[in-house]
Motif scaffolding. Structure first.
Motif, PDB file in Angstrom:
ATOM      1  N   GLU A 233       3.694 -10.782  -7.350  1.00 18.72           N
ATOM      2  CA  GLU A 233       5.034 -11.163  -6.911  1.00 18.72           C
ATOM      3  C   GLU A 233       5.089 -11.073  -5.387  1.00 18.72           C
ATOM      4  N   GLY A 234       5.091 -12.231  -4.739  1.00 20.02           N
ATOM      5  CA  GLY A 234       5.101 -12.229  -3.283  1.00 20.02           C
ATOM      6  C   GLY A 234       6.342 -11.610  -2.681  1.00 20.02           C
ATOM      7  N   THR A 235       7.479 -11.724  -3.385  1.00 17.78           N
ATOM      8  CA  THR A 235       8.717 -11.149  -2.859  1.00 17.78           C
ATOM      9  C   THR A 235       8.686  -9.629  -2.855  1.00 17.78           C
ATOM     10  N   ALA A 236       7.795  -9.039  -3.635  1.00 12.88           N
ATOM     11  CA  ALA A 236       7.679  -7.571  -3.697  1.00 12.88           C
ATOM     12  C   ALA A 236       6.516  -7.070  -2.854  1.00 12.88           C
ATOM     13  N   LEU A 237       6.135  -7.831  -1.834  1.00 11.42           N
ATOM     14  CA  LEU A 237       4.989  -7.450  -1.006  1.00 11.42           C
ATOM     15  C   LEU A 237       5.194  -6.094  -0.351  1.00 11.42           C
ATOM     16  N   LEU A 238       6.383  -5.834   0.152  1.00 10.19           N
ATOM     17  CA  LEU A 238       6.647  -4.554   0.812  1.00 10.19           C
ATOM     18  C   LEU A 238       6.447  -3.386  -0.146  1.00 10.19           C
ATOM     19  N   HIS A 239       6.834  -3.534  -1.407  1.00 13.16           N
ATOM     20  CA  HIS A 239       6.646  -2.469  -2.389  1.00 13.16           C
ATOM     21  C   HIS A 239       5.158  -2.217  -2.618  1.00 13.16           C
ATOM     22  N   TYR A 240       4.368  -3.280  -2.712  1.00 15.08           N
ATOM     23  CA  TYR A 240       2.922  -3.113  -2.870  1.00 15.08           C
ATOM     24  C   TYR A 240       2.330  -2.357  -1.676  1.00 15.08           C
ATOM     25  N   LEU A 241       2.745  -2.720  -0.480  1.00 13.91           N
ATOM     26  CA  LEU A 241       2.170  -2.106   0.715  1.00 13.91           C
ATOM     27  C   LEU A 241       2.512  -0.623   0.799  1.00 13.91           C
ATOM     28  N   LEU A 242       3.768  -0.273   0.510  1.00  7.18           N
ATOM     29  CA  LEU A 242       4.190   1.113   0.657  1.00  7.18           C
ATOM     30  C   LEU A 242       3.660   2.003  -0.455  1.00  7.18           C
ATOM     31  N   PHE A 243       3.630   1.502  -1.679  1.00  6.36           N
ATOM     32  CA  PHE A 243       3.242   2.348  -2.801  1.00  6.36           C
ATOM     33  C   PHE A 243       1.731   2.392  -3.031  1.00  6.36           C
ATOM     34  N   VAL A 244       0.994   1.431  -2.498  1.00  6.80           N
ATOM     35  CA  VAL A 244      -0.461   1.391  -2.732  1.00  6.80           C
ATOM     36  C   VAL A 244      -1.246   1.681  -1.464  1.00  6.80           C
ATOM     37  N   PHE A 245      -0.870   1.063  -0.343  1.00 12.60           N
ATOM     38  CA  PHE A 245      -1.708   1.106   0.856  1.00 12.60           C
ATOM     39  C   PHE A 245      -1.209   2.053   1.935  1.00 12.60           C
ATOM     40  N   LEU A 246      -0.050   2.668   1.767  1.00  9.47           N
ATOM     41  CA  LEU A 246       0.415   3.613   2.781  1.00  9.47           C
ATOM     42  C   LEU A 246      -0.361   4.921   2.723  1.00  9.47           C
ATOM     43  N   ALA A 247      -0.703   5.373   1.525  1.00 11.08           N
ATOM     44  CA  ALA A 247      -1.448   6.627   1.371  1.00 11.08           C
ATOM     45  C   ALA A 247      -2.901   6.440   1.817  1.00 11.08           C
ATOM     46  N   ASP A 248      -3.476   7.495   2.419  1.00  8.25           N
ATOM     47  CA  ASP A 248      -4.868   7.435   2.842  1.00  8.25           C
ATOM     48  C   ASP A 248      -5.778   7.811   1.672  1.00  8.25           C
ATOM     49  N   GLN A 249      -7.072   7.897   1.933  1.00  9.84           N
ATOM     50  CA  GLN A 249      -8.044   8.139   0.869  1.00  9.84           C
ATOM     51  C   GLN A 249      -7.835   9.500   0.215  1.00  9.84           C
ATOM     52  N   THR A 250      -7.449  10.508   0.991  1.00 11.80           N
ATOM     53  CA  THR A 250      -7.249  11.837   0.427  1.00 11.80           C
ATOM     54  C   THR A 250      -6.061  11.863  -0.520  1.00 11.80           C
ATOM     55  N   ALA A 251      -4.966  11.243  -0.116  1.00 17.44           N
ATOM     56  CA  ALA A 251      -3.768  11.238  -0.959  1.00 17.44           C
ATOM     57  C   ALA A 251      -3.948  10.370  -2.201  1.00 17.44           C
ATOM     58  N   ARG A 252      -4.782   9.344  -2.111  1.00 17.20           N
ATOM     59  CA  ARG A 252      -4.959   8.458  -3.258  1.00 17.20           C
ATOM     60  C   ARG A 252      -5.648   9.155  -4.425  1.00 17.20           C
ATOM     61  N   SER A 253      -6.427  10.185  -4.123  1.00 17.63           N
ATOM     62  CA  SER A 253      -7.091  10.910  -5.205  1.00 17.63           C
ATOM     63  C   SER A 253      -6.096  11.649  -6.083  1.00 17.63           C
ATOM     64  N   MET A 254      -4.888  11.852  -5.598  1.00 21.65           N
ATOM     65  CA  MET A 254      -3.853  12.531  -6.380  1.00 21.65           C
ATOM     66  C   MET A 254      -2.814  11.561  -6.928  1.00 21.65           C
ATOM     67  N   LEU A 255      -3.007  10.258  -6.693  1.00 21.26           N
ATOM     68  CA  LEU A 255      -2.055   9.254  -7.150  1.00 21.26           C
ATOM     69  C   LEU A 255      -2.692   8.379  -8.227  1.00 21.26           C
ATOM     70  N   GLU A 256      -1.857   7.719  -8.984  1.00 20.99           N
ATOM     71  CA  GLU A 256      -2.321   6.774 -10.006  1.00 20.99           C
ATOM     72  C   GLU A 256      -2.416   5.399  -9.355  1.00 20.99           C
ATOM     73  N   MET A 257      -3.615   5.032  -8.952  1.00 22.00           N
ATOM     74  CA  MET A 257      -3.832   3.771  -8.262  1.00 22.00           C
ATOM     75  C   MET A 257      -4.100   2.647  -9.263  1.00 22.00           C
ATOM     76  N   PRO A 258      -3.949   1.383  -8.857  1.00 26.64           N
ATOM     77  CA  PRO A 258      -4.244   0.263  -9.757  1.00 26.64           C
ATOM     78  C   PRO A 258      -5.679   0.303 -10.248  1.00 26.64           C
TER      79      PRO A 258
END
Length: 313
Positions: A233-258
């Motif tokens: 969904e292109g209109t939800a691009l900001l949501h993808y960026l903030l919820f997936v790509f804002l966290a760094d590698q260390t924080a992603r290990s504690m998150l449920e990534m795609p």
């Protein structure tokens, strides 16, 4: 994040004029202005996470790639992060200086710098840059952007920031590529060189695709340990960026990534620049060809076809 650590986010964005022009003409809800605004919000959010965080934004056109932020000097070199050149995140903001719309002044400076530099990039290319891209679109396809040039600039800038970091501090870099136009098989060899350079330097490459899927960026994310995501969904691009790509590698290990998808590891042949499932590889320079050739077009090595020996009667 440990004490003394800072995060450097290098954003490489797609500025293909014909692609974004077509989307605007078709009335697509995700136009370039909203695309750029989402990227700036991500950059501001990254700077808000830690006072020492820094950001670099690089635009890729069909003819060239250039820094939008930090601003390049007149000699062609990019200024290093420092309080003197206005790079936010390199000094702690101790005052509550705000602009009229409620943003910190440093964030407004970055946003305006990105927009002005992007305007200069497009106007600097002039009609020649648009004509070259339009000629490719009229033939039924789209010329690829200078993505490898943008990645090369990002890698060089990261290496300089790491080497110039003050004693006792450590920079954790990563690259985020936002691509909307399709891949260009002509840049396969250069792309793989950038991927292996990032892997050697332990720099993860994240990729967010807006419309098309990218086999090259799938390989880049898988090899370097980054995250690949296609925004359905292109209109939800900001949501993808903030919820997936804002966290760094260390924080992603504690998150449920795609969940990672199957990676397309097909290579592009050096003769026709097309993706192939089965090809012939030169044993000397590792060039790939879709058909057998007795002489390698890259290193001029001569080969002979294997022949079966006749059995004696």
């Amino acid at each position: 994040m440990e004490p003394g650590e800072s995060s450097l986010l290098a954003i490489v964005l797609d500025c293909h004029p014909i692609f974004w022009g077509r989307r605007a003409a078709d009335g697509n809800q995700l136009h370039f202005d909203k695309f750029l605004e989402s990227i700036l919000i991500l950059a501001n959010s990254h700077l808000l996470l830690e006072a020492r965080n820094t950001v670099a934004i690089i635009a890729c056109h069909t003819k060239r790639s250039d820094f939008l932020y930090p601003r390049s000097s007149s000699s062609g070199s990019t200024q290093s992060p420092s309080p003197e050149n206005g790079t936010p995140g390199t000094t702690i903001v101790t005052s509550a200086a705000m602009v009229n719309d409620g943003r910190y002044e440093q964030f407004q400076v970055m946003n305006e710098t990105v927009k002005s530099q992007l305007r200069e990039l497009v106007l600097g290319l002039g009609e020649d840059g648009l004509a070259g891209a339009d000629s490719a679109s009229s033939s039924g396809g789209l010329d690829g952007i200078q993505l490898t040039g943008g990645l090369t600039q990002a890698l060089c800038y990261i290496q300089r920031c790491v080497r110039q970091a003050p004693a006792g501090s450590r920079v954790k870099p990563r690259i985020l590529v936002l691509q909307a136009s399709p891949d260009s098989p002509h840049s396969y060899a250069d792309m793989m060189n950038c991927i292996f350079a990032a892997q050697k330097a332990s720099i993860p490459i994240d990729a967010c695709m807006v419309e098309y899927s990218s086999g090259f960026l799938q390989q880049a994310s898988d090899i370097t340990g980054g995250t690949y995501l296609k925004a359905d969904e292109g209109t939800a691009l900001l949501h993808y960026l903030l919820f997936v790509f804002l966290a760094d590698q260390t924080a992603r290990s504690m998150l449920e990534m795609p969940a990672p998808k199957q990676v397309d590891y097909r290579a592009a042949c050096f003769c026709h620049r097309e993706l192939v499932d089965v090809g012939f590889v030169c044993s000397v320079c590792l060039s790939i060809f879709c058909q057998f050739t007795p002489i390698c077009q890259t290193c001029q090595t001569h080969f002979k076809l294997p022949t079966l020996k006749r059995k004696k009667a």
